[in-house]
Design a protein around this motif. Structure first.
Motif, PDB file in Angstrom:
ATOM      1  N   UNK A 196       0.865  -1.187   0.000  1.00  0.00           N
ATOM      2  CA  UNK A 196       0.000   0.000   0.000  1.00  0.00           C
ATOM      3  C   UNK A 196       0.899   1.233   0.000  1.00  0.00           C
ATOM      4  N   UNK A 197       1.824   1.259   0.958  1.00  0.00           N
ATOM      5  CA  UNK A 197       2.694   2.435   1.072  1.00  0.00           C
ATOM      6  C   UNK A 197       3.802   2.143   2.077  1.00  0.00           C
TER       7      UNK A 197
ATOM      8  N   UNK B  91      -6.818  -1.199   6.237  1.00  0.00           N
ATOM      9  CA  UNK B  91      -6.321  -0.276   5.208  1.00  0.00           C
ATOM     10  C   UNK B  91      -6.859   1.144   5.371  1.00  0.00           C
ATOM     11  N   UNK B  92      -7.910   1.332   6.199  1.00  0.00           N
ATOM     12  CA  UNK B  92      -8.427   2.688   6.415  1.00  0.00           C
ATOM     13  C   UNK B  92      -7.676   3.449   7.500  1.00  0.00           C
ATOM     14  N   UNK B 129     -10.167   0.026  19.746  1.00  0.00           N
ATOM     15  CA  UNK B 129     -10.123   1.016  18.663  1.00  0.00           C
ATOM     16  C   UNK B 129     -11.355   0.791  17.795  1.00  0.00           C
ATOM     17  N   UNK B 130     -12.246   1.780  17.790  1.00  0.00           N
ATOM     18  CA  UNK B 130     -13.520   1.610  17.095  1.00  0.00           C
ATOM     19  C   UNK B 130     -13.324   1.328  15.601  1.00  0.00           C
ATOM     20  N   UNK B 131     -12.340   1.995  14.982  1.00  0.00           N
ATOM     21  CA  UNK B 131     -12.124   1.866  13.538  1.00  0.00           C
ATOM     22  C   UNK B 131     -11.521   0.511  13.147  1.00  0.00           C
ATOM     23  N   UNK B 132     -11.049  -0.236  14.124  1.00  0.00           N
ATOM     24  CA  UNK B 132     -10.493  -1.557  13.849  1.00  0.00           C
ATOM     25  C   UNK B 132     -11.631  -2.566  13.766  1.00  0.00           C
ATOM     26  N   UNK B 191       0.955  -3.484   3.754  1.00  0.00           N
ATOM     27  CA  UNK B 191       0.646  -4.337   2.608  1.00  0.00           C
ATOM     28  C   UNK B 191      -0.755  -4.927   2.688  1.00  0.00           C
ATOM     29  N   UNK B 192      -1.482  -4.834   1.574  1.00  0.00           N
ATOM     30  CA  UNK B 192      -2.662  -5.671   1.387  1.00  0.00           C
ATOM     31  C   UNK B 192      -2.200  -7.082   1.033  1.00  0.00           C
ATOM     32  N   UNK B 193      -3.095  -8.037   1.151  1.00  0.00           N
ATOM     33  CA  UNK B 193      -2.732  -9.409   0.801  1.00  0.00           C
ATOM     34  C   UNK B 193      -3.758 -10.001  -0.162  1.00  0.00           C
ATOM     35  N   UNK B 194      -3.324 -11.042  -0.841  1.00  0.00           N
ATOM     36  CA  UNK B 194      -4.220 -11.811  -1.713  1.00  0.00           C
ATOM     37  C   UNK B 194      -3.989 -13.281  -1.434  1.00  0.00           C
TER      38      UNK B 194
END
Lengths: 207, 207
Positions: A196-197, B91-92, B129-132, B191-194
């Motif tokens: 991502x970064x 990722x956010x 953490x609310x956003x998690x 990193x995102x994953x696939x």
């Protein structure tokens, strides 16, 4: 909707379900094959998803040994000889690496059963995995007991590193995607990654 | 071509270069925000890339505390109160999570500086953490010294888990990609994953 589990419910989960669930909770994992050789010359290769960074000066890595796994040969060989290798799992060998977790007798080498090639470099005692692109040689420093569940933290000093030309970035970071290193999840997930970064060293925001 | 580094060369690397290099060697890492609250009510949030699975029965997680980091407030609060939360980075919020590693004074909450929302659930002491999307409540079990570099292994028991509906697979595995959990590399890579594949439990091959 959110699912909520309390410890009583977790303890009552069917055993394999619980193992998969709890193993998922820490997030993504490193995937490495640890290579060892007993005093009698018998080699061993075993996948570990618990190798982690412990410090840069001195350069240290740790991994967790469970008392009840097939990976015991790994610990016995390390205790006997002091030396071992850590080899990154990549997308070409993940299935072979996974299969090293099967319960083979001690006199059978997973290098043979899983078509992984032991390779010796610079007279280091333990074999590296030739098919792995990042190879690390370590010397045992400490084995620390974790009494609550009878596991052990094995601490080793990094004494040699092999990386392909071209994966080392200007600032010393290794580009793990260029080296085709993959990540793991729970007990059975193998994942490619996409950057991502990279973020700069964080400084406090000024008001 | 392969690059080869021996320990003498590693020790002579420029310090920040060496830190980035050695931090790359273990492979991909979990990324979690640890949430704590001091007895006086002061909250703290700090990113850790060393949270790992330690056992399923009892359900345990570990993480490494360095003596010299800004994350000391995390350890002080855990020692004082026994309770903490582990929250997956997604990722956010990865940039907010990264920024929690900046050196803020103890009387400033990274929840405030980084726009992360502390949320309290089921009367648990420490904030999630609310956003998690994946939240875990832990109770301190042990703090184990690692003498060689003065780090500590913090061991906690998982006592509550929150996961979004729909990410829990039939066998108990959490689909970390559906929950948008991301992975880390070295000190700065997000990193995102696939998923490549999930493999079944490995059994020895018959001849």
């Amino acid at each position: 909707m959110e699912l909520h589990f309390i410890n009583d419910e977790i303890e009552k989960m069917e055993k394999r379900y619980c193992v998969a669930f709890i193993n998922s909770l820490s997030g993504f994992k490193s995937l490495n094959i640890i290579g060892t050789k007993a005093k009698n010359g018998q080699t061993n290769a075993a996948i570990f998803n618990s190798v982690f960074h412990l410090g840069a000066d001195p350069a240290l890595m740790g991994f967790i040994m469970r008392p009840d796994t097939v990976q015991r040969d790994t610990l016995l060989n390390i205790e006997q000889t002091n030396y071992y290798t850590v080899n990154h799992v990549n997308s070409s060998i993940y299935a072979n690496a996974h299969q090293t977790s099967a319960r083979y007798p001690s006199n059978i080498s997973e290098f043979d059963t899983e078509n992984l090639t032991p390779i010796y470099k610079n007279n280091f005692w333990a074999p590296f995995v030739k098919e792995s692109h990042i190879n690390i040689a370590l010397c045992l420093q400490d084995i620390i007991s974790i009494p609550i569940n009878n596991t052990k933290l094995v601490v080793g000093e990094i004494i040699e590193v092999y990386v392909p030309e071209g994966v080392l970035l200007e600032d010393g970071t290794i580009d793990l995607e260029l080296s085709d290193t993959i990540g793991g999840s729970s007990l059975n997930g193998y994942h490619n990654t996409q950057l991502i970064k990279r973020l700069p060293y964080a400084l406090p925001k000024s008001n």
